[in-house]
Design a protein around this motif. Structure first.
Motif, PDB file in Angstrom:
ATOM      1  N   ARG A 283       0.827  -1.206   0.000  1.00 29.17           N
ATOM      2  CA  ARG A 283       0.000   0.000   0.000  1.00 29.17           C
ATOM      3  C   ARG A 283       0.862   1.257   0.000  1.00 29.17           C
ATOM      4  N   ALA A 284       1.927   1.227   0.807  1.00 28.56           N
ATOM      5  CA  ALA A 284       2.802   2.395   0.893  1.00 28.56           C
ATOM      6  C   ALA A 284       3.489   2.662  -0.439  1.00 28.56           C
ATOM      7  N   ARG A 285       3.977   1.629  -1.082  1.00 25.42           N
ATOM      8  CA  ARG A 285       4.633   1.808  -2.373  1.00 25.42           C
ATOM      9  C   ARG A 285       3.665   2.340  -3.419  1.00 25.42           C
ATOM     10  N   ALA A 286       2.438   1.839  -3.409  1.00 23.15           N
ATOM     11  CA  ALA A 286       1.427   2.312  -4.361  1.00 23.15           C
ATOM     12  C   ALA A 286       1.102   3.787  -4.142  1.00 23.15           C
ATOM     13  N   ALA A 287       1.218   4.231  -2.889  1.00 25.30           N
ATOM     14  CA  ALA A 287       0.921   5.627  -2.562  1.00 25.30           C
ATOM     15  C   ALA A 287       2.151   6.525  -2.666  1.00 25.30           C
ATOM     16  N   GLY A 288       3.291   5.938  -3.017  1.00 25.67           N
ATOM     17  CA  GLY A 288       4.517   6.719  -3.131  1.00 25.67           C
ATOM     18  C   GLY A 288       5.107   7.108  -1.791  1.00 25.67           C
ATOM     19  N   GLN A 289       4.798   6.334  -0.758  1.00 23.37           N
ATOM     20  CA  GLN A 289       5.296   6.612   0.586  1.00 23.37           C
ATOM     21  C   GLN A 289       6.450   5.666   0.928  1.00 23.37           C
ATOM     22  N   ASP A 290       7.388   6.150   1.752  1.00 21.88           N
ATOM     23  CA  ASP A 290       8.503   5.285   2.146  1.00 21.88           C
ATOM     24  C   ASP A 290       8.423   4.874   3.613  1.00 21.88           C
ATOM     25  N   ARG A 291       7.301   5.197   4.276  1.00 26.56           N
ATOM     26  CA  ARG A 291       7.090   4.821   5.670  1.00 26.56           C
ATOM     27  C   ARG A 291       5.626   4.448   5.889  1.00 26.56           C
ATOM     28  N   VAL A 292       5.371   3.740   6.970  1.00 27.82           N
ATOM     29  CA  VAL A 292       4.012   3.368   7.360  1.00 27.82           C
ATOM     30  C   VAL A 292       3.823   3.700   8.834  1.00 27.82           C
ATOM     31  N   VAL A 293       2.736   4.381   9.168  1.00 31.34           N
ATOM     32  CA  VAL A 293       2.436   4.669  10.566  1.00 31.34           C
ATOM     33  C   VAL A 293       1.671   3.498  11.161  1.00 31.34           C
ATOM     34  N   VAL A 294       2.253   2.883  12.175  1.00 29.26           N
ATOM     35  CA  VAL A 294       1.602   1.780  12.881  1.00 29.26           C
ATOM     36  C   VAL A 294       0.628   2.371  13.898  1.00 29.26           C
ATOM     37  N   ILE A 295      -0.631   1.900  13.865  1.00 25.61           N
ATOM     38  CA  ILE A 295      -1.659   2.455  14.751  1.00 25.61           C
ATOM     39  C   ILE A 295      -2.295   1.352  15.590  1.00 25.61           C
ATOM     40  N   ASP A 296      -2.874   1.758  16.734  1.00 24.64           N
ATOM     41  CA  ASP A 296      -3.600   0.806  17.565  1.00 24.64           C
ATOM     42  C   ASP A 296      -5.083   0.826  17.191  1.00 24.64           C
ATOM     43  N   GLU A 297      -5.924   0.206  18.002  1.00 24.26           N
ATOM     44  CA  GLU A 297      -7.346   0.100  17.671  1.00 24.26           C
ATOM     45  C   GLU A 297      -8.044   1.457  17.655  1.00 24.26           C
ATOM     46  N   GLN A 298      -7.519   2.440  18.382  1.00 27.97           N
ATOM     47  CA  GLN A 298      -8.084   3.790  18.398  1.00 27.97           C
ATOM     48  C   GLN A 298      -7.419   4.711  17.375  1.00 27.97           C
ATOM     49  N   ARG A 299      -6.631   4.131  16.475  1.00 30.86           N
ATOM     50  CA  ARG A 299      -5.904   4.857  15.432  1.00 30.86           C
ATOM     51  C   ARG A 299      -4.845   5.798  15.995  1.00 30.86           C
ATOM     52  N   ARG A 300      -4.379   5.529  17.194  1.00 32.77           N
ATOM     53  CA  ARG A 300      -3.296   6.318  17.777  1.00 32.77           C
ATOM     54  C   ARG A 300      -1.962   5.786  17.260  1.00 32.77           C
ATOM     55  N   PRO A 301      -1.030   6.669  16.913  1.00 35.73           N
ATOM     56  CA  PRO A 301       0.242   6.218  16.337  1.00 35.73           C
ATOM     57  C   PRO A 301       1.128   5.533  17.371  1.00 35.73           C
ATOM     58  N   ARG A 302       1.755   4.459  16.943  1.00 36.99           N
ATOM     59  CA  ARG A 302       2.675   3.726  17.816  1.00 36.99           C
ATOM     60  C   ARG A 302       4.119   3.804  17.325  1.00 36.99           C
ATOM     61  N   ALA A 303       4.296   3.728  16.026  1.00 38.99           N
ATOM     62  CA  ALA A 303       5.641   3.764  15.442  1.00 38.99           C
ATOM     63  C   ALA A 303       5.507   4.181  13.989  1.00 38.99           C
ATOM     64  N   TRP A 304       6.656   4.463  13.374  1.00 47.20           N
ATOM     65  CA  TRP A 304       6.658   4.948  11.991  1.00 47.20           C
ATOM     66  C   TRP A 304       7.842   4.318  11.253  1.00 47.20           C
ATOM     67  N   PRO A 305       7.807   2.988  11.070  1.00 47.05           N
ATOM     68  CA  PRO A 305       8.950   2.302  10.459  1.00 47.05           C
ATOM     69  C   PRO A 305       9.038   2.555   8.962  1.00 47.05           C
ATOM     70  N   ASP A 306      10.273   2.483   8.428  1.00 54.41           N
ATOM     71  CA  ASP A 306      10.436   2.601   6.984  1.00 54.41           C
ATOM     72  C   ASP A 306      10.139   1.248   6.340  1.00 54.41           C
ATOM     73  N   LEU A 307      10.023   1.243   4.998  1.00 61.40           N
ATOM     74  CA  LEU A 307       9.612   0.028   4.291  1.00 61.40           C
ATOM     75  C   LEU A 307      10.665  -1.069   4.378  1.00 61.40           C
ATOM     76  N   ALA A 308      11.905  -0.676   4.436  1.00 60.36           N
ATOM     77  CA  ALA A 308      12.966  -1.680   4.537  1.00 60.36           C
ATOM     78  C   ALA A 308      12.846  -2.451   5.853  1.00 60.36           C
ATOM     79  N   THR A 309      12.522  -1.740   6.923  1.00 58.67           N
ATOM     80  CA  THR A 309      12.349  -2.397   8.221  1.00 58.67           C
ATOM     81  C   THR A 309      11.128  -3.306   8.187  1.00 58.67           C
ATOM     82  N   LEU A 310      10.022  -2.827   7.621  1.00 59.08           N
ATOM     83  CA  LEU A 310       8.809  -3.640   7.559  1.00 59.08           C
ATOM     84  C   LEU A 310       9.005  -4.886   6.708  1.00 59.08           C
ATOM     85  N   ALA A 311       9.764  -4.764   5.640  1.00 48.87           N
ATOM     86  CA  ALA A 311       9.965  -5.897   4.728  1.00 48.87           C
ATOM     87  C   ALA A 311      10.674  -7.059   5.408  1.00 48.87           C
TER      88      ALA A 311
END
Length: 405
Positions: A283-311
């Motif tokens: 999804r991030a690559r399709a949107a041209g983003q190099d990071r993804v914001v990890v959220i909890d059930e209330q959509r609160r941000p937890r972390a912001w890893p880059d795609l290399a880390t997520l992969a």
């Protein structure tokens, strides 16, 4: 919309003449403060701002004139009973050092005869309101707390009996700059929930324009130079005195008038804890983003890893990143700039009033917005405009439709 629980305050030809002084400290001031507003009193030393504040709760008695709260003339009332109905916060917090936090907060309710259960419930509510965990702080002594924590307790104590009026005398002057910003933001959030009438004394024009719905600029003798919204004062000073007083600080002060919600910020791709990491990467690559914001059930941000880390992972993990830079939509551009400058990559996650992810703000976008806001043409538009854009909402909604986030 905030429910107003405050009361109007009116000063009618109020004078304070100290014995032995040739000139009044406050000379016939007339002032109307609307219920539910924050009004900041600002001016140089000796302008009478603290005298005005203390006359409202009659810590200082006016020489002449009337003071009305909620339309009631309080100049002839019992001053002790009057003070029990008005919250008061001073620079050092003013806590009783040998009393626990809970006992400090419950001081006025005990005088008013509240029962123990009601006091306990009110204390827990107020501690949560000012951002302190009741289980952790209720039994602490002031000496076991930081200056910022003590000041939060001071605000909670002032609000304990649910007064319609809160008076604050240089409330954040004794703490470090970072804590001061947090306390200012806390006051704004508290006011959004409670809708009290708040009068704040400060010597700092940036603080006055950040906190105040209206700002009262005073010169010597309690003379009113200008009483207007922050934008009006900064864009169109009414007198040469106001122009000189805001002086070199006008640019920075103007950044406290505008907020992140007033400018454009960018979209982010989000992923919930436990989601397959590869789906988020796609999804991030399709949107041209190099990071993804990890959220909890209330959509609160937890972390912001880059795609290399997520992969390198199978599922999205939920460990929070304590270094995650976050800025609220309600934050001023001044405070947002401070956060973004301190962010490792010059970009911060934007969150809404529920602390849910709303987008991202980078340094280039913020600086461009600040330059635009500070132009003379835009200042004129700001003073007259009541519109507020809602950037970022559609972009985040688009993330919602792209996957199970």
């Amino acid at each position: 919309m905030t429910a107003v629980s405050g009361a109007t305050i009116t000063l009618d030809s109020v004078v304070k003449q100290y014995r032995g002084q040739d000139r009044p400290a406050v000379d016939r001031i007339d002032l109307d403060i609307a219920a539910g507003e924050i009004v900041a009193l600002v001016g140089p030393s000796g302008c009478g701002k603290t005298t005005i504040l203390k006359m409202i709760n009659r810590l200082i008695e006016p020489t002449s004139g009337r003071i009305l709260i909620g339309g009631r003339d309080v100049t002839g009332e019992n001053p002790d009973k009057l003070r029990q109905s008005i919250g008061y916060v001073i620079q050092s917090g003013g806590l009783f050092p040998h009393w626990s936090v809970a006992r400090n907060i419950g001081a006025v309710p005990r005088i008013l005869g509240w029962d123990r259960t009601r006091i306990t419930e009110r204390t827990e509510y107020l501690l949560k309101l000012v951002g302190l965990d009741p289980g952790t702080f209720a039994d602490r002594l002031p000496r076991d707390m930081s200056g910022g924590q003590q000041q939060r307790v001071g605000v909670a104590r002032a609000l304990a009996a649910d007064p319609p009026v809160l008076l604050m005398d240089e409330p954040f002057g004794a703490v470090d700059p970072i804590t001061r910003i947090r306390l200012q933001d806390s006051l704004i959030e508290i006011q959004r929930e409670l809708g009290k009438t708040v009068v704040v004394v400060t010597h700092d024009i940036a603080e006055a324009t950040k906190l105040g719905d209206r700002v009262l600029v005073l010169s010597e003798g309690g003379h009113v130079e200008q009483y207007a919204t922050p934008a009006q004062i900064l864009a169109a000073p009414a007198t040469p005195f106001v122009t000189e007083f805001i002086g070199s600080g006008a640019t920075l002060a103007y950044l406290t008038v505008r907020r992140v919600s007033d400018i454009e910020y960018s979209e982010v791709v989000t992923a919930r804890i436990g989601e397959r990491a590869q789906r988020a990467v796609e999804r991030a690559r399709a949107a041209g983003q190099d990071r993804v914001v990890v959220i909890d059930e209330q959509r609160r941000p937890r972390a912001w890893p880059d795609l290399a880390t997520l992969a390198r992972t199978q599922d999205i993990e939920g460990a929070p990143d304590p270094r995650l830079p976050v800025v609220e939509r309600s934050a001023t551009l001044h405070d947002a700039l401070d956060t973004v400058l301190g962010a490792p990559d010059g970009i911060a996650v934007v969150v809404d009033e529920d602390a849910a992810v709303a987008g991202a703000l980078d340094l280039t976008t913020l600086v461009r917005a600040i330059r635009t806001e500070l132009s003379d043409e835009n200042r004129g538009e700001t003073a007259d405009s009541g519109t507020e854009p809602t950037p970022g909402a559609d972009a985040v909604a688009a993330d919602e439709s792209a996957g199970p986030v």
